[in-house]
Design a protein around this motif. Structure first.
Motif, PDB file in Angstrom:
ATOM      1  N   MET A 232       2.859   0.264   1.777  1.00  0.00           N
ATOM      2  CA  MET A 232       3.172  -0.531   2.956  1.00  0.00           C
ATOM      3  C   MET A 232       3.407   0.389   4.150  1.00  0.00           C
ATOM      4  SD  MET A 232       3.668  -3.441   4.440  1.00  0.00           S
ATOM      5  CE  MET A 232       3.961  -4.708   3.186  1.00  0.00           C
ATOM      6  N   CYS A 257      -1.167  -7.776   3.663  1.00  0.00           N
ATOM      7  CA  CYS A 257      -0.649  -6.842   2.668  1.00  0.00           C
ATOM      8  C   CYS A 257      -0.174  -7.633   1.448  1.00  0.00           C
ATOM      9  CB  CYS A 257       0.480  -6.010   3.263  1.00  0.00           C
ATOM     10  SG  CYS A 257      -0.058  -4.898   4.581  1.00  0.00           S
ATOM     11  N   ASP A 261       4.512  -6.093  -2.159  1.00  0.00           N
ATOM     12  CA  ASP A 261       4.764  -4.994  -1.222  1.00  0.00           C
ATOM     13  C   ASP A 261       5.659  -5.460  -0.087  1.00  0.00           C
ATOM     14  OD1 ASP A 261       3.078  -3.405  -2.729  1.00  0.00           O
ATOM     15  OD2 ASP A 261       1.332  -3.765  -1.476  1.00  0.00           O
ATOM     16  N   ASP A 262       5.330  -6.620   0.464  1.00  0.00           N
ATOM     17  CA  ASP A 262       6.104  -7.194   1.558  1.00  0.00           C
ATOM     18  C   ASP A 262       7.540  -7.480   1.106  1.00  0.00           C
ATOM     19  OD1 ASP A 262       7.252  -9.327   3.294  1.00  0.00           O
ATOM     20  OD2 ASP A 262       5.276  -9.373   4.229  1.00  0.00           O
TER      21      ASP A 262
END
Length: 373
Positions: A232, A257, A261-262
């Motif tokens: 990220m 994304c 990950d976020d």
């Protein structure tokens, strides 16, 4: 489109798994997911169990509100709308350069730096003018040289602050002079700031996005957040032209994304002070170990790093850096990065931000090799 081999990444791909002492690593001692969740004050088992119901659809296309708020909080004057998430800083740098640079442009790049900043624009056909950083100036930009390199066709100046591999940090007054030089030719400044965030004295580290209306900051969760596995990164800029151009390009190479990950990046950003406290202790302790070793080893010298996680160490042997690093890996099990990966010779890049025992033993092994040659 032809592009040069990415020397530092190819070196790590070829040799990183062979190391007993990996002093090529540039991330601060990586955390496990369990450590991250515990650090946030939650129970890892319960937290991870709850994820089983997380739907694996596309994440928020432009990033979740939690992520954008967390990233904007790393700056003074950046709003969530000024942030574009990317697939790591490598994706962010690529997106900015490919979106903003055309073959008719010229741009100025510091050297040494991350190779993206000069090889990608070269592959586009743009003219790249090198601003060489030297130990005589403590690896800070020569402002007179920079003035001589820019003209009315200069579209962008790229810097790496803190610098990889040297560990230098450009003070705010020098940054403001760079801003004035860029402003005089209406150029953007792209600042790769993946090592920004943890200063030696705990003070705020100013970003180009704070100082310049055409400043572009690139950051990531990899280095100072110890979460390279999230992939990220982000672009942050107050320039609407940059935001619009990168979002337009993003539809072709990113879309969004990853949802996990976020999620985990948002968790880390919400607890950044705890992570920085952990990582500052690692950095300062190991920087002192590295400095003591250099001072006690007459075969080497360096400009002491003041930021980031890497140092450029010069050695007093008549051997190319690539050859030396191969011999060091084969004979002693120690991985450094050759200076030739940064278009320099007679030096190696050392990463020092992991466990202290590995650092001490690896440096001692390097001393052994230097005295055997």
């Amino acid at each position: 489109m032809k592009i040069k081999t990415f020397k530092v990444e190819q070196w790590m791909n070829d040799y990183e798994n062979d190391a007993v002492y990996n002093l090529g690593e540039t991330c601060i001692d990586s955390m496990t997911l369990g450590e991250l969740i515990e650090l946030s004050g939650q129970n890892p088992e319960k937290y991870l169990a709850a994820l089983k119901d997380k739907r694996m659809t596309y994440s928020h296309i432009y990033g979740s509100p939690e992520l954008l708020n967390g990233i904007s909080g790393l700056y003074r004057d950046i709003l969530p709308s000024h942030v574009i998430p990317a697939h790591g800083a490598v994706g962010a740098n690529h997106q900015v350069i490919i979106s903003m640079i055309e073959p008719k442009d010229n741009m100025v790049s510091v050297m040494p730096t991350y190779q993206q900043h000069y090889s990608i624009p070269e592959s586009i056909g743009a003219e790249v003018r090198i601003l060489q950083l030297t130990p005589e100036k403590r690896f800070l930009p020569d402002l007179d040289l920079l003035r001589s390199l820019v003209d009315e066709n200069t579209k962008m100046i790229t810097i790496n602050n803190p610098d990889n591999p040297t560990g230098s940090w450009i003070p705010e007054d020098v940054m403001m002079e760079i801003v004035e030089i860029a402003r005089s030719v209406n150029a953007y400044i792209l600042s790769d700031e993946v090592y920004r965030g943890i200063s030696e004295d705990g003070s705020y580290m100013v970003s180009i996005a704070d100082l310049y209306e055409k400043g572009i900051s690139v950051g990531s969760m990899s280095k100072i957040f110890s979460l390279a596995g999230l992939r990220m990164g982000w672009i942050a800029s107050r320039s609407q032209e940059v935001i619009d151009a990168c979002r337009k390009r993003r539809d072709y190479d990113t879309i969004s994304c990853g949802v996990l990950d976020d999620l985990f990046a948002s968790l880390a950003l919400a607890n950044k002070e705890k992570i920085f406290e952990r990582n500052s202790k690692i950095l300062l302790k190991n920087r002192a170990i590295l400095d003591q070793w250099v001072n006690e080893t007459p075969e080497v010298s360096y400009i002491k790093p003041v930021a980031g996680t890497t140092a450029l160490v010069y050695y007093k042997k008549d051997m190319p850096s690539y050859e030396l690093c191969i011999k060091l890996l084969k004979d002693k099990g120690v991985l450094f990065t050759p200076g030739s990966c940064f278009e320099m010779e007679g030096c190696v890049r050392i990463g020092y931000a992991f466990d202290s025992k590995t650092l001490r033993e690896g440096l001692d092994k390097f001393t052994e090799l230097l005295r055997e040659i």
